[in-house]
Design a protein around this motif. Structure first.
Motif, mmCIF file in Angstrom:
data_model
loop_
_atom_site.group_PDB
_atom_site.id
_atom_site.type_symbol
_atom_site.label_atom_id
_atom_site.label_comp_id
_atom_site.label_asym_id
_atom_site.label_seq_id
_atom_site.Cartn_x
_atom_site.Cartn_y
_atom_site.Cartn_z
ATOM 1 N N ARG A 16 60.271 -59.993 26.043
ATOM 2 C CA ARG A 16 61.650 -59.978 25.562
ATOM 3 C C ARG A 16 62.265 -58.581 25.685
ATOM 4 O O ARG A 16 63.435 -58.438 26.040
ATOM 5 N N GLU A 17 61.466 -57.556 25.391
ATOM 6 C CA GLU A 17 61.961 -56.186 25.523
ATOM 7 C C GLU A 17 62.316 -55.870 26.973
ATOM 8 O O GLU A 17 63.322 -55.213 27.248
ATOM 9 N N GLU A 18 61.496 -56.354 27.908
ATOM 10 C CA GLU A 18 61.789 -56.116 29.320
ATOM 11 C C GLU A 18 63.088 -56.807 29.741
ATOM 12 O O GLU A 18 63.880 -56.250 30.512
ATOM 13 N N PHE A 19 63.317 -58.019 29.243
ATOM 14 C CA PHE A 19 64.558 -58.728 29.557
ATOM 15 C C PHE A 19 65.764 -58.008 28.944
ATOM 16 O O PHE A 19 66.829 -57.942 29.565
ATOM 17 N N ILE A 20 65.592 -57.463 27.729
ATOM 18 C CA ILE A 20 66.674 -56.706 27.092
ATOM 19 C C ILE A 20 66.981 -55.442 27.892
ATOM 20 O O ILE A 20 68.135 -55.129 28.176
ATOM 21 N N ASN A 21 65.921 -54.725 28.272
ATOM 22 C CA ASN A 21 66.092 -53.479 29.023
ATOM 23 C C ASN A 21 66.768 -53.717 30.373
ATOM 24 O O ASN A 21 67.496 -52.853 30.873
ATOM 25 N N SER A 22 66.499 -54.883 30.950
ATOM 26 C CA SER A 22 67.082 -55.204 32.263
ATOM 27 C C SER A 22 68.477 -55.801 32.140
ATOM 28 O O SER A 22 69.132 -56.048 33.157
ATOM 29 N N GLY A 23 68.915 -56.085 30.921
ATOM 30 C CA GLY A 23 70.248 -56.656 30.714
ATOM 31 C C GLY A 23 70.333 -58.123 31.050
ATOM 32 O O GLY A 23 71.424 -58.641 31.331
ATOM 33 N N VAL A 24 69.199 -58.834 30.997
ATOM 34 C CA VAL A 24 69.192 -60.255 31.347
ATOM 35 C C VAL A 24 68.578 -61.100 30.233
ATOM 36 O O VAL A 24 68.070 -62.194 30.474
ATOM 37 N N VAL A 25 68.632 -60.612 28.984
ATOM 38 C CA VAL A 25 68.022 -61.355 27.880
ATOM 39 C C VAL A 25 68.692 -62.708 27.692
ATOM 40 O O VAL A 25 68.075 -63.655 27.183
ATOM 41 N N HIS A 26 69.963 -62.827 28.098
ATOM 42 C CA HIS A 26 70.671 -64.106 27.985
ATOM 43 C C HIS A 26 69.993 -65.202 28.804
ATOM 44 O O HIS A 26 70.174 -66.394 28.529
ATOM 45 N N ALA A 27 69.210 -64.805 29.816
ATOM 46 C CA ALA A 27 68.529 -65.792 30.649
ATOM 47 C C ALA A 27 67.434 -66.525 29.879
ATOM 48 O O ALA A 27 66.972 -67.584 30.310
ATOM 49 N N LEU A 28 67.006 -65.976 28.732
ATOM 50 C CA LEU A 28 65.964 -66.613 27.929
ATOM 51 C C LEU A 28 66.530 -67.640 26.966
ATOM 52 O O LEU A 28 65.770 -68.364 26.320
ATOM 53 N N ALA A 29 67.847 -67.698 26.825
ATOM 54 C CA ALA A 29 68.473 -68.597 25.861
ATOM 55 C C ALA A 29 69.028 -69.832 26.558
ATOM 56 O O ALA A 29 69.430 -69.775 27.718
ATOM 57 N N VAL A 41 61.715 -58.727 36.570
ATOM 58 C CA VAL A 41 62.266 -58.183 35.322
ATOM 59 C C VAL A 41 61.470 -56.957 34.879
ATOM 60 O O VAL A 41 62.038 -55.947 34.457
ATOM 61 N N GLY A 42 60.138 -57.041 34.999
ATOM 62 C CA GLY A 42 59.306 -55.901 34.654
ATOM 63 C C GLY A 42 59.595 -54.701 35.534
ATOM 64 O O GLY A 42 59.637 -53.559 35.059
ATOM 65 N N LEU A 43 59.817 -54.968 36.818
ATOM 66 C CA LEU A 43 60.153 -53.895 37.762
ATOM 67 C C LEU A 43 61.488 -53.257 37.397
ATOM 68 O O LEU A 43 61.618 -52.027 37.363
ATOM 69 N N PHE A 44 62.491 -54.094 37.121
ATOM 70 C CA PHE A 44 63.812 -53.572 36.756
ATOM 71 C C PHE A 44 63.752 -52.740 35.476
ATOM 72 O O PHE A 44 64.356 -51.670 35.383
ATOM 73 N N SER A 45 63.018 -53.243 34.463
ATOM 74 C CA SER A 45 63.006 -52.562 33.162
ATOM 75 C C SER A 45 62.282 -51.223 33.205
ATOM 76 O O SER A 45 62.519 -50.361 32.357
ATOM 77 N N ASN A 46 61.399 -51.051 34.190
ATOM 78 C CA ASN A 46 60.622 -49.808 34.294
ATOM 79 C C ASN A 46 61.230 -48.782 35.244
ATOM 80 O O ASN A 46 60.661 -47.706 35.441
ATOM 81 N N ILE A 47 62.373 -49.125 35.841
ATOM 82 C CA ILE A 47 63.068 -48.151 36.679
ATOM 83 C C ILE A 47 63.580 -47.021 35.783
ATOM 84 O O ILE A 47 64.154 -47.287 34.720
#
Length: 799
Positions: free
Chosen positions: A244-257, A461-467
């Motif tokens: 969830r933190e990775e999705f938040i960091n990538s700005g795509v947390v809405h994709a989980l809802a 998502v993990g790749l995006f969040s770790n940039i």
């Protein structure tokens, strides 16, 4: 606005609800204000300034929203008991709702018929969120039904409130959901089913949810199952914290809802299924299908909004009328707020409606600009897709910053990849469910394909969040900042701004941005200040953790609380607090001793590179946990040092290590008495930290240091246990204030009544984290003061 009459009604209704929440309005005040407003309206109408009927209609809608919210809030729930935690409570009641099973617990709501707690009988009706923690809960879960009468024995408690600055208020959230408190059961044998009755329709929906959940689990791996459970059943509990933190960091947390995307797929499936029927029957059955999906997902705001908008669109198509998205959105909002006005203040409602409103308002403008570009159709489609993401990001930005405290820099690019992937994963999941119900082989085949897609999604998502610089932390974004943001956007979209030349637009936007940042600082307040010593005695329940911000900006942490499979203090309390304080690094971490409630929380902080240097007692290699911790520090390449009597100067403060865990006397002590004892001196102010040091250690300290122990503030040893804080020790320390770090109604009964009486007899004031939450002290070297951090509504904790 004439094309959108319904939005006016919805807005005035919403304003009434907001007025009810933030202004204390009574019935007399309401009548007086109504009389004044009506009189003024009549006067203006007589002067031919306004249309009286329009004013009165809007005012009536405003009053309706205000009054309706006031009436609903008269039935608002709260935790009714004085004690925040009551052990061995006995409850008789009825199950009203059941959550899907989790790995380590089952959860359900109970409406109480009677309750026996603290040797008293309570007959008032309460709604309690009941959680059963035990092994092998599957059989117990299968026996539960909505409507079943149960007898429960366990711990009745209040949800965790805001115990530290910036912390989430779980109790407030429970109350917004109509739940009075929590009831925890730690043995499944303490749950007794009295009868086998059930409420037919709610139980029917629950059985369907359970059946779908079982098939998702059967046909997919753990990660895909957790994601699809969230996308199809609106239950994200199996999506782990890191993901969830990775999705938040990538700005795509809405994709989980569950959102409009999913409702669109469901509508499409029903339209295809009923394709051979006549148009009236096809749309009618599709509407019924959407309503059924709404019930299946437990009606979250995003699904309700999308369902109402879809049903409105189908209805106007059937009636051969023009569809208007703004009006449909207004209808959805009005219906949701009629059901529960407090939904207006929930993240789900705010994020869902702000995103769709922004898309409906901005996309026509973006589309016109893109159509004018001399590009191939393919590139225009990509730009249009990106524009939808940009519009949604603009609309939700204040809420995203307010709730998550992060601004994703790469959200637009991440959405271009993530949303199409989710668009494949969702229908594939539905197909695996449908075909797998007839032939399991198909379920496994499509499930395996989906597993690959989900792995790809999570990797992206993990790749995006770790940039590096993929996201920026934005701390304490306030309501006022959000209002100011929308005012700026509103002006940019206005006709006045549209009439400016391009060069003027650029200058105006630049000035707006500068002024926005200037005005947004007006409501910022600071707890931590430069050139002052700040000590935060963190509330970590039953444990110790103390954060020190030195005058020169360096930071230290003394102990870090506990970490269990249910809750990690380092991850869920200390790290979020550090973010609030804008602290990226802990320069010095002092572990008093290796008891779980003092050191396990530091693992997460070390693993995430937050801790620089660790000070600890000398390692006893015969003790397994000490050997394991030493190996852990070595593996993490963390610098560590042992306590021995020396002085550490930080800025204009001095830390004196009074324990020498390498000497002969200390080696004979048990773990508690080996606690590292630290005295912090800042000018005329002094603070003493004693870990779990007990009477033998206190005797050693008195004999060795005597009057040097004298301190203004003492952190009492061993959470206020009677095995510490001897009268002789207190005589030598002579503190003005004692700080007790203990958990609410903890099983050890800390602090001891004997110690509290001793403090009172010796005229020593004391403060307790179990009563006050976090305790903050600030020193300028001459005086120290306690900071009432709860009065900081919106604040920046550091400069």
């Amino acid at each position: 606005m004439n094309r959108y009459p319904l939005i006016k009604f919805a807005l005035f209704f919403i304003i009434g609800i907001i007025f009810s929440k933030y202004f204390n309005s009574s019935i007399p005040v309401l009548f007086i204000s109504s009389a004044v407003t009506i009189s003024l309206s009549i006067l203006l109408a007589w002067l031919k300034k306004f249309n009286l009927s329009v004013i009165l209609v809007y005012f009536i809608i405003f009053v309706a929203g205000l009054t309706y919210s006031e009436v609903r809030n008269l039935r608002s729930v709260s935790y009714p008991f004085e004690d925040p935690k009551i052990n061995n409570a006995l409850l008789f009641g009825e199950i009203t709702d059941i959550d899907l099973i989790q790995n380590d617990r089952i959860s359900f709501k109970v409406r109480t018929d009677s309750l026996f707690a603290n040797k008293e009988y309570y007959s008032s009706e309460l709604i309690l969120l009941t959680r059963v923690f035990d092994k092998n809960l599957s059989r117990t879960f299968e026996k539960l039904k909505i409507g079943t009468k149960v007898i429960l024995k366990g711990t009745l408690q209040k949800g965790r409130e805001t115990r530290n600055p910036g912390e989430f208020n779980y109790q407030k959230y429970l109350e917004s959901e109509g739940i009075n408190g929590l009831f925890n059961i730690y043995r499944k044998s303490d749950l007794k089913i009295v009868d086998d009755q059930s409420n037919f329709f709610p139980q029917f929906i629950f059985e369907l949810r359970k059946g779908i959940d079982e098939k998702l689990s059967r046909f997919h791996n753990k990660e895909t199952y957790g994601l699809l459970r969230g996308l199809l059943l609106a239950d994200r509990k199996l999506i782990d914290y890191e993901t969830r933190e990775e999705f938040i960091n990538s700005g795509v947390v809405h994709a989980l809802a569950v959102s409009g995307l999913h409702v669109g797929y469901i509508m499409l499936i029903f339209l295809i299924l009923f394709n051979r029927t006549n148009i009236i029957l096809r749309i009618s059955l599709t509407i019924i299908g959407l309503l059924f999906f709404l019930l299946l997902t437990n009606s979250p705001a995003s699904v309700f909004r999308a369902s109402v908008m879809s049903i409105t669109g189908l209805s106007v198509f059937l009636l051969n009328r023009e569809y208007n998205g703004i009006n449909a959105l207004s209808i959805a909002a009005f219906i949701i707020l009629l059901i529960n006005p407090n939904d207006l203040f929930t993240p789900g409602f705010q994020l869902s409606f702000s995103a769709v409103a922004a898309i409906l308002i901005l996309m026509p403008r973006f589309s016109k600009r893109i159509e004018k570009l001399k590009l191939k159709k393919f590139y225009k489609q990509i730009l249009l897709f990106a524009s939808v993401s940009i519009a949604a990001q603009i609309g939700t930005l204040p809420f995203t910053l307010f709730y998550f405290g992060k601004l994703s820099v790469i959200a637009i690019f991440a959405n271009i990849i993530v949303i199409p992937l989710v668009g494949l994963i969702l229908p594939l999941g539905i197909v695996s469910l449908i075909l797998g119900s007839f032939t399991p082989w198909f379920g496994f085949i499509y499930g395996a394909a989906n597993n690959m897609l989900v792995t790809l999604l999570f990797n992206f998502v993990g790749l995006f969040s770790n940039i590096p610089l993929a996201f920026l932390d934005v701390i304490n974004f306030s309501i006022y900042d959000g209002i100011l943001f929308y005012i700026v956007i509103g002006f940019i979209l206005s006709k006045t701004f549209y009439g400016f030349r391009l060069s003027i637009k650029f200058i105006v936007i630049l000035l707006l941005i500068i002024n926005y940042f200037l005005y947004s600082k007006f409501d910022d307040k600071s707890i931590i200040k430069e050139n002052l010593l700040t000590l935060i005695y963190i509330d970590v329940d039953q444990g110790d953790a103390f954060l020190i911000n030195f005058p020169n900006g360096k930071t230290a942490l003394i102990d870090a609380g506990n970490a269990t499979k249910y809750f990690d203090t380092g991850k869920h309390i200390i790290h979020p607090l550090l973010k609030q304080l804008k602290i990226d690094k802990i320069d010095y971490a002092f572990i008093s001793h290796l008891d779980a409630d003092h050191y396990l929380g530091i693992h997460y902080l070390i693993e995430n590179g937050i801790i620089d240097t660790v000070y600890k007692p000398v390692t006893d290699l015969s003790v397994r946990k000490e050997k394991e911790f030493l190996n852990f520090l070595t593996e993490q390449r963390t610098v560590y040092r042992y306590y021995h009597q020396n002085i550490l100067s930080i800025g204009n403060t001095s830390l004196y290590f009074l324990s020498d865990t390498t000497d002969f006397v200390s080696k004979r002590f048990d773990s508690n008495n080996k606690s590292g004892v630290i005295k912090l001196i800042h000018g005329d102010n002094s603070f003493l930290f004693t870990g779990d040091a007990e009477i033998p250690s206190e005797r050693y300290l008195v004999n060795k240091f005597g009057k040097f122990l004298d301190s203004d503030v003492l952190k009492l040893g061993h959470h206020g246990s009677k095995t510490s804080s001897s009268e002789r020790f207190l005589d030598f320390v002579a503190p003005e204030v004692g700080i007790i770090s203990a958990g609410i109604e903890n099983r050890f009964n800390h602090p001891s009544d004997i110690i509290l009486q001793r403090l009172e007899q010796m005229d020593i004031n004391y403060k307790r984290t179990d009563k006050s939450g976090a305790i903050i002290i600030q020193s300028d070297g001459e005086n120290y003061k306690f900071i009432d951090w709860r009065n900081f509504d919106t604040f920046t904790l550091s400069n």
